[in-house]
Motif scaffolding. Structure first.
Motif, mmCIF file in Angstrom:
data_model
loop_
_atom_site.group_PDB
_atom_site.id
_atom_site.type_symbol
_atom_site.label_atom_id
_atom_site.label_comp_id
_atom_site.label_asym_id
_atom_site.label_seq_id
_atom_site.Cartn_x
_atom_site.Cartn_y
_atom_site.Cartn_z
ATOM 1 N N ALA A 170 9.705 0.807 2.043
ATOM 2 C CA ALA A 170 8.361 0.547 2.567
ATOM 3 C C ALA A 170 8.366 -0.675 3.476
ATOM 4 O O ALA A 170 7.754 -0.684 4.551
ATOM 5 C CB ALA A 170 7.371 0.348 1.418
ATOM 6 N N ARG A 171 9.049 -1.748 3.072
ATOM 7 C CA ARG A 171 9.113 -2.960 3.890
ATOM 8 C C ARG A 171 9.830 -2.687 5.208
ATOM 9 O O ARG A 171 9.395 -3.139 6.285
ATOM 10 C CB ARG A 171 9.820 -4.068 3.128
ATOM 11 C CG ARG A 171 9.086 -4.564 1.885
ATOM 12 C CD ARG A 171 9.855 -5.682 1.223
ATOM 13 N NE ARG A 171 9.832 -6.898 2.047
ATOM 14 C CZ ARG A 171 10.747 -7.864 1.961
ATOM 15 N NH1 ARG A 171 11.758 -7.754 1.106
ATOM 16 N NH2 ARG A 171 10.649 -8.936 2.727
ATOM 17 N N VAL A 172 10.944 -1.964 5.148
ATOM 18 C CA VAL A 172 11.691 -1.642 6.374
ATOM 19 C C VAL A 172 10.849 -0.768 7.299
ATOM 20 O O VAL A 172 10.790 -0.993 8.513
ATOM 21 C CB VAL A 172 13.020 -0.940 6.022
ATOM 22 C CG1 VAL A 172 13.677 -0.355 7.269
ATOM 23 C CG2 VAL A 172 13.975 -1.920 5.334
ATOM 24 N N PHE A 173 10.138 0.216 6.723
ATOM 25 C CA PHE A 173 9.324 1.115 7.530
ATOM 26 C C PHE A 173 8.221 0.353 8.258
ATOM 27 O O PHE A 173 8.002 0.549 9.463
ATOM 28 C CB PHE A 173 8.717 2.197 6.634
ATOM 29 C CG PHE A 173 7.859 3.179 7.372
ATOM 30 C CD1 PHE A 173 8.417 4.145 8.180
ATOM 31 C CD2 PHE A 173 6.477 3.131 7.271
ATOM 32 C CE1 PHE A 173 7.625 5.054 8.875
ATOM 33 C CE2 PHE A 173 5.673 4.025 7.951
ATOM 34 C CZ PHE A 173 6.255 4.982 8.761
ATOM 35 N N SER A 232 20.884 -3.847 1.534
ATOM 36 C CA SER A 232 19.520 -3.421 1.207
ATOM 37 C C SER A 232 18.907 -2.638 2.361
ATOM 38 O O SER A 232 18.247 -1.609 2.157
ATOM 39 C CB SER A 232 18.649 -4.635 0.884
ATOM 40 O OG SER A 232 19.110 -5.302 -0.263
ATOM 41 N N VAL A 233 19.141 -3.118 3.585
ATOM 42 C CA VAL A 233 18.623 -2.415 4.761
ATOM 43 C C VAL A 233 19.276 -1.047 4.886
ATOM 44 O O VAL A 233 18.612 -0.039 5.146
ATOM 45 C CB VAL A 233 18.862 -3.246 6.039
ATOM 46 C CG1 VAL A 233 18.591 -2.408 7.289
ATOM 47 C CG2 VAL A 233 17.977 -4.475 6.034
ATOM 48 N N SER A 234 20.597 -0.991 4.702
ATOM 49 C CA SER A 234 21.318 0.276 4.828
ATOM 50 C C SER A 234 20.807 1.309 3.830
ATOM 51 O O SER A 234 20.588 2.480 4.177
ATOM 52 C CB SER A 234 22.814 0.039 4.619
ATOM 53 O OG SER A 234 23.527 1.257 4.687
ATOM 54 N N LYS A 235 20.603 0.888 2.594
ATOM 55 C CA LYS A 235 20.107 1.808 1.574
ATOM 56 C C LYS A 235 18.690 2.282 1.901
ATOM 57 O O LYS A 235 18.366 3.466 1.743
ATOM 58 C CB LYS A 235 20.133 1.128 0.206
ATOM 59 C CG LYS A 235 19.774 2.045 -0.951
ATOM 60 C CD LYS A 235 19.934 1.322 -2.283
ATOM 61 C CE LYS A 235 19.583 2.253 -3.444
ATOM 62 N NZ LYS A 235 19.746 1.573 -4.760
ATOM 63 N N ALA A 236 17.849 1.359 2.373
ATOM 64 C CA ALA A 236 16.473 1.724 2.728
ATOM 65 C C ALA A 236 16.441 2.699 3.894
ATOM 66 O O ALA A 236 15.671 3.666 3.894
ATOM 67 C CB ALA A 236 15.669 0.471 3.058
ATOM 68 N N LEU A 277 0.826 -1.204 0.000
ATOM 69 C CA LEU A 277 0.000 0.000 0.000
ATOM 70 C C LEU A 277 0.861 1.255 0.000
ATOM 71 O O LEU A 277 0.565 2.231 -0.699
ATOM 72 C CB LEU A 277 -0.932 0.009 1.217
ATOM 73 C CG LEU A 277 -2.126 -0.941 1.177
ATOM 74 C CD1 LEU A 277 -2.857 -0.922 2.513
ATOM 75 C CD2 LEU A 277 -3.073 -0.560 0.051
ATOM 76 N N LEU A 278 1.933 1.252 0.798
ATOM 77 C CA LEU A 278 2.825 2.409 0.835
ATOM 78 C C LEU A 278 3.547 2.595 -0.495
ATOM 79 O O LEU A 278 3.819 3.726 -0.906
ATOM 80 C CB LEU A 278 3.833 2.256 1.975
ATOM 81 C CG LEU A 278 3.241 2.260 3.389
ATOM 82 C CD1 LEU A 278 4.339 2.134 4.430
ATOM 83 C CD2 LEU A 278 2.435 3.523 3.638
ATOM 84 N N GLY A 299 2.164 2.039 -3.232
ATOM 85 C CA GLY A 299 1.140 2.670 -4.064
ATOM 86 C C GLY A 299 1.050 4.167 -3.889
ATOM 87 O O GLY A 299 0.529 4.864 -4.762
ATOM 88 N N VAL A 300 1.539 4.710 -2.749
ATOM 89 C CA VAL A 300 1.538 6.164 -2.556
ATOM 90 C C VAL A 300 2.939 6.740 -2.675
ATOM 91 O O VAL A 300 3.222 7.827 -2.175
ATOM 92 C CB VAL A 300 0.904 6.560 -1.200
ATOM 93 C CG1 VAL A 300 -0.564 6.230 -1.196
ATOM 94 C CG2 VAL A 300 1.607 5.896 -0.029
ATOM 95 N N GLY A 301 3.835 6.010 -3.340
ATOM 96 C CA GLY A 301 5.106 6.611 -3.729
ATOM 97 C C GLY A 301 6.349 6.156 -3.016
ATOM 98 O O GLY A 301 7.450 6.573 -3.380
ATOM 99 N N LEU A 302 6.258 5.311 -1.987
ATOM 100 C CA LEU A 302 7.449 4.873 -1.272
ATOM 101 C C LEU A 302 8.063 3.681 -1.998
ATOM 102 O O LEU A 302 7.342 2.741 -2.347
ATOM 103 C CB LEU A 302 7.068 4.472 0.156
ATOM 104 C CG LEU A 302 8.144 4.574 1.244
ATOM 105 C CD1 LEU A 302 8.632 6.006 1.392
ATOM 106 C CD2 LEU A 302 7.603 4.069 2.576
#
Length: 316
Positions: free
Chosen positions: A106-109, A135-139, A95-96, A98-101
């Motif tokens: 989005a998964r980390v958040f 991947s986590v560091s970049k996110a 869903l996130l 879908g609003v631009g993340l």
């Protein structure tokens, strides 16, 4: 510089342009910043009297100096998360997106959002999401830039990533159409659950928030003439007290059809113009106005529908 922290001079410019009536999108364009940076700045640093540059600079400085103690680490999860939890994280993250993340931020958040303490280390995120540390560091870097997370230093060199309680004030850059769709969906939910119910009240607040975000990010392109046309069409629908087609509106107002259609489109994009009414399109292509469902409770609507009470009848 674009992407860096706002300076005192930036805040003076924002205050001046807000006073001139400019929208967030135009201010962002002039400063070379994302629209979300301006919306976050005004939401977080406005005072009861409005947005003031000196106060905003002071508030930003106080936040920069604030250092919260790191929260205690959560106990090990004891293996992969439960199927339901993992499914929720992925669905909410979608869903996130879908609003631009982006997908990985989005998964980390969502993983941080659903943790017991609202904070996790890189190792804990890697284990829960089954992704690489890179991947986590970049996110995390992306989420920090959006001011959705912050990092604290634990003993040694280990860092912990934290979601603060005021994260919802930090409106992130997203597609305004998707925000409007979320607001519209929340309003439909109000009809299902009832405006007077706790769920209806929460959906009403959610609808108002996402409508505000959508309008602020999409509002700078409206001219005074477009707003006047939209209000004229609204008045025409109220006066007619019946559904009207675009052609009927244009004929009654003495306008070209394109002008009437443009005014209806403006109302569709800026729902706040019609508040406390909403303009709805029927299947036959006609338009009509109805009261917004979240402005009156179910009990209030029932009382109004019942009509006036006989003289001397006691109110409940």
């Amino acid at each position: 510089m674009p992407g860096g922290r706002l300076t005192h001079e930036d805040r003076r410019q924002i205050a001046s342009w807000l006073a001139d009536g400019l929208g967030y999108a135009e201010i962002a364009r002039r400063l070379g910043r994302p629209t979300s940076t301006i919306s976050r700045e005004v939401a977080r640093n406005s005072a009861p009297g409005g947005y003031l540059a000196d106060r905003a600079q002071q508030a930003a400085g106080q936040r920069a100096r604030r250092r919260r103690p790191a929260q205690a680490a959560e106990p090990p999860a004891g293996g992969r998360p439960a199927e339901a939890v993992r499914g929720f994280v992925e669905q909410f993250a979608a869903l996130l997106v879908g609003v631009g993340l982006p997908r990985m931020p989005a998964r980390v958040f969502v993983c941080l959002l659903t943790s017991g303490s609202g904070s996790l280390t890189s190792a804990e995120l890697v284990r829960r999401l089954q992704v690489s540390p890179a991947s986590v560091s970049k996110a995390i870097g992306y989420l920090e830039e959006m001011e959705l997370v912050r990092r604290t230093q634990e003993s040694g060199r280990r860092e912990r990533y934290v979601i603060d309680d005021d994260v919802w004030l930090r409106a992130f850059k997203a597609d305004t159409g998707a925000h409007a769709e979320v607001a519209a969906a929340a309003r439909r939910g109000i009809e299902i659950f009832g405006a007077g119910t706790p769920a209806g009240a929460r959906l009403g607040r959610m609808a108002g928030f996402f409508a505000w975000i959508s309008e602020q990010m999409n509002g700078s392109g409206l001219t005074d003439a477009a707003v006047r046309d939209a209000l004229t069409v609204l008045a025409a629908l109220v006066h007619a007290a019946r559904p009207l087609s675009v052609d009927e509106l244009a004929t009654a107002l003495g306008w070209p059809v394109q002008r009437a259609a443009g005014a209806l489109d403006t109302i569709g994009r800026r729902a706040a113009l019609a508040d406390p009414l909403t303009v709805e399109r029927a299947g036959d292509g006609t338009f009509a106005v109805t009261p917004r469902a979240d402005r009156l409770s179910a009990a209030q609507r029932a009382a109004l529908a019942a009509g006036p009470r006989p003289a001397g009848e006691a109110r409940s």
